[in-house]
Scaffold this motif. Sequence first.
Motif, PDB file in Angstrom:
ATOM      1  N   GLN A 193      18.067  77.615  28.876  1.00 14.42           N
ATOM      2  CA  GLN A 193      19.157  76.247  29.817  1.00 14.42           C
ATOM      3  C   GLN A 193      19.772  75.129  29.254  1.00 14.42           C
TER       4      GLN A 193
ATOM      5  N   MET B 178      28.885  76.773  22.353  1.00 11.90           N
ATOM      6  CA  MET B 178      28.992  77.280  24.017  1.00 11.90           C
ATOM      7  C   MET B 178      28.083  76.297  24.261  1.00 11.90           C
ATOM      8  N   SER B 179      27.099  76.111  24.620  1.00 11.94           N
ATOM      9  CA  SER B 179      25.844  75.434  25.956  1.00 11.94           C
ATOM     10  C   SER B 179      26.466  74.113  25.182  1.00 11.94           C
TER      11      SER B 179
ATOM     12  N   ASN C 204      35.764  73.409  26.784  1.00 10.04           N
ATOM     13  CA  ASN C 204      34.449  74.140  27.005  1.00 10.04           C
ATOM     14  C   ASN C 204      34.471  74.392  28.325  1.00 10.04           C
ATOM     15  N   GLY C 205      34.049  75.135  28.938  1.00 13.97           N
ATOM     16  CA  GLY C 205      33.576  75.763  31.018  1.00 13.97           C
ATOM     17  C   GLY C 205      33.434  77.679  30.898  1.00 13.97           C
ATOM     18  N   PRO C 206      32.984  77.176  31.722  1.00 11.31           N
ATOM     19  CA  PRO C 206      33.145  79.055  32.673  1.00 11.31           C
ATOM     20  C   PRO C 206      34.273  79.550  31.904  1.00 11.31           C
ATOM     21  N   HIS C 207      35.081  79.339  32.372  1.00 13.81           N
ATOM     22  CA  HIS C 207      36.644  79.612  31.776  1.00 13.81           C
ATOM     23  C   HIS C 207      36.476  80.376  29.773  1.00 13.81           C
TER      24      HIS C 207
ATOM     25  N   THR D 206      34.671  82.198  27.096  1.00 16.08           N
ATOM     26  CA  THR D 206      34.490  83.615  26.693  1.00 16.08           C
ATOM     27  C   THR D 206      34.131  83.959  25.558  1.00 16.08           C
ATOM     28  N   GLU D 207      33.257  84.130  25.479  1.00 17.25           N
ATOM     29  CA  GLU D 207      32.085  84.425  23.789  1.00 17.25           C
ATOM     30  C   GLU D 207      33.901  85.265  22.805  1.00 17.25           C
TER      31      GLU D 207
END
Lengths: 511, 365
Positions: free
Chosen positions: A245, A466-467, A486-489, A491-492
Amino acid sequence: MSALVEMKQISKVYPNGVVANKNVDFAVEKGEIHALVGENGAGKSTLMKVLYGLEQPTHGEIWLKGARVEIPNPHKAIDLGIGMVHQNFMLVPSFTIAENIVLGSEPRKGRFVDRAQAIAATESLSKTYGLQVDPLARIESTPVGMRQRVEILKTLYRGADLLILDEPTAVLTPQETDELFVAVRKLVDQGKTVIFITHKLVEVKEISDRVTVMRHGEVTGRVATADVTEADIARMMVGRAVFLQIDKPPVQRGRVVAEVRNLGYVAETGRPMLRDVSFDVYAGEILGVAGVEGNGQTELVEVMTGLRPATTGEIRINGAPVQGQSARRIRLSGVAHIPEDRLTNGVALDASIAENLAVDRYNRPPFTRHGVLSPGKIKAQAMTLMQQFDIRAAGPDAPMRSLSGGNMQKVIVAREFSAEPALLIAAQPTRGVDIGATEFVHNQLVGKRNEGRAVLLVSADLAEVMSLSDRIAVMYKGEIVGILENGPHLTEEELGLYMLGLKRQEGTRKV
Amino acid sequence: MTRQNALIEAIRIVAVVVIALTIGFVITAIVSKEPVQAYTALLTGPLPRISFENGFEIKNINRFGNWMEESTTLILLGLAVSLVFKARQFSLGAEGQMLLGALATTVVALHISAPFPLHLILALLAAMVVGFLWGLIPGMLKAYLSVDEIVSTLMLNVIALQIFDLLLFNWLRDPTAGFIVTPLFPQSVLLPQMIPGTRVSLMSVLMLVAVVVVWFVMARTPFGFELKMLGANRKFAEYGGINTKRVIALSMAVSGILAGLAGAHLSLGLLKRLTINLSPGLGFEGIVVALLARNDPRLVLAAGLFYGYLRTGAQIMERSSDVTREVVLIIQAIIILLITAEQLFPRFQQWWRARRSSEVAIERG
Ligand SMILES: Nc1ncnc2c1ncn2[C@@H]1O[C@H](COP(=O)(O)OP(=O)(O)OP(=O)(O)O)[C@@H](O)[C@H]1O
Ligand SMILES: [Mg+2]
């Protein structure tokens, strides 16, 4: 179950004194998929080259189906049913796919090669194993993913029962990787055995039955895949816990560094590869470029770095227009570039590490003063960078050719990062790089961003994009179909819709 | 590491020469009635002999001179070729550049009058400029139009020869002479003699300077670095920002300067006039020298001396025994074959290094 292949106490010392394998015991059982993992330079490729007869072991024995064998050359290996797909492909670029596949054991009609039969054989093999290729396409004009399939078909054509795949997924898109795995499973169902080298632990978990871990030339573990977690494998490889991470402070967006406006590029074949591409990259941010490979990412990078001329449009770096300028001028205006295909233009295999590290700066102080070049300074820089970037090699004078794949990549990364660019364009920066080094490259990329530099990250690895990215531009058929925060919202799945051309942001519609 | 490489390289060269000479002797033994004497002439002919019969005296100084003259030309040509080969440009144009270089000196010698050092300097400059330009043509063709340099340089050699003949026949020849030669050049343009009794001239000194300069250019200038990167991987060089087109064109042009100087040596140092059939094929001997030396200018010096020795010895053997010159051509050919048989010697090197390093590895534990 009995071992199909057993390598006993294998040691390999290269002529330059590098001990690549030290008393390695390695066994593969019939019908299994056996993963071989380890850091860059751990000796995986070397061990497999020994098995394939490309390198001779300094010590040790090879046993096949319970009998001791000598494998002096690949020819013998092929006779024994061992086939290998190399990390660096070995195809003839000017030949067609069918010709490449039958090369060396061509079907004949009288004195001539039977082309029709070569094509037929290619097609039937391709169908049997679900490896799609176009038999008539020339290698030089096919994408990497297809070349890979050609390499595999080639070994199958020669009757291999044991397939060694050396980092096959390093060059593949996620989709292609999935296809490859389907094919590999099919191979095993039909009684073949597969040795699979990779740096991606997800893949180890997904595909392999057992895994052997190497470190510094020695085997540090051999386990059933089901019994371990990714973190366990990582620890065996690196000798410490690895954090996959990334810690990223919130973005501090600065002024605009790169402005791309209405960029168009038409290939020599007349096919438009870039259409009306516009975006900005800001200081202090990582702009990721996602997309299925072959949707114009390569062309975008090469146009931006001066390796190809744009057909239309404008590029500004720090406000100054650079389109149409030479690669050197663009570098001088502050652009560095990690190329996607390191063997084509990222390195010169016949030059030394030191020379490879100086190719963009040899003509400036401290390397050249008053027109005189100092090899000593070039070497000194190499020693510093080799230490800083943990490049494992015999020394700065060692030829690039003698480096393991991951260490070659580190040389490129070292050169481009040390150029202190305003804009860093990184294309597939961790392709073929081990987890330790991937962690390192990722941290460096984020570090550059935090320093306030602009980073354009092009990667086929969606997880990587994405990371790391702050924003993600998605390319589809040469266009940018969306630039997403980009952010938690995010998705792939959402990204996937854009990548497949099923979704498109308002305001990007042009054609 | 590098010292070890140098040692291996030295062993390699000696091994090649010994094998080739042994085969050469076997051939001599087959064709000659007095093989030992003939072979001695080949091997020791070019050396001067010191005699004390009438006090101290050096005999056969002219043979030694022949060796030096021959080597001077060969080394200049070898330098020319190694420059382009280093950049992986397979230019074969040295022959034509040399011819035109000689021609240029002749024009200056016969159609310009000037006092001594100036006249000579003008002639040398003319040779260098003409060589440069004649090399620039295939260089530009390759760089900007992708014309294969092997083809273009061979064609340009033919054209150079025609120009040479044309000017010689129609403009430069001495009409009073019974055969096709120019008048003898005036003293003011000739290369000063360095060793009495020979034709060893200032050009041998200039040749040494050229070796140093070419080494310097290749190892210590940005241009040399560019040459090397171009030779190693053109796409990589471009990616790094090197203007490879410019380097390609310049490599062939700069190589032409040296070939032009070789031509000046023939005209201003050896013949002192221009004749027809100046020295067919000599330009290609430069390739042999460059191959022997693996494109390293320092080794070009050694390789040129060696090859010049062999060629001079061959002429002496031919004159003083029943062996024909062809035998030595065969020996030369064997040497080239052995050296270009890249497969053979890397194997040996590998074996040697593997042995050394496994010893080291075992010592270390
Ligand atoms: N031909 C060669 N000559 C000398 N040294 C070599 C040669 N090939 C590899 N090495 C060295 O041997 C070591 C092991 O290399 P190898 O290619 O087997 O590593 P690897 O595990 O496949 O690494 P990667 O994951 O980076 O491909 C490295 O230190 C490398 O530099
Ligand atoms: Mg490898």
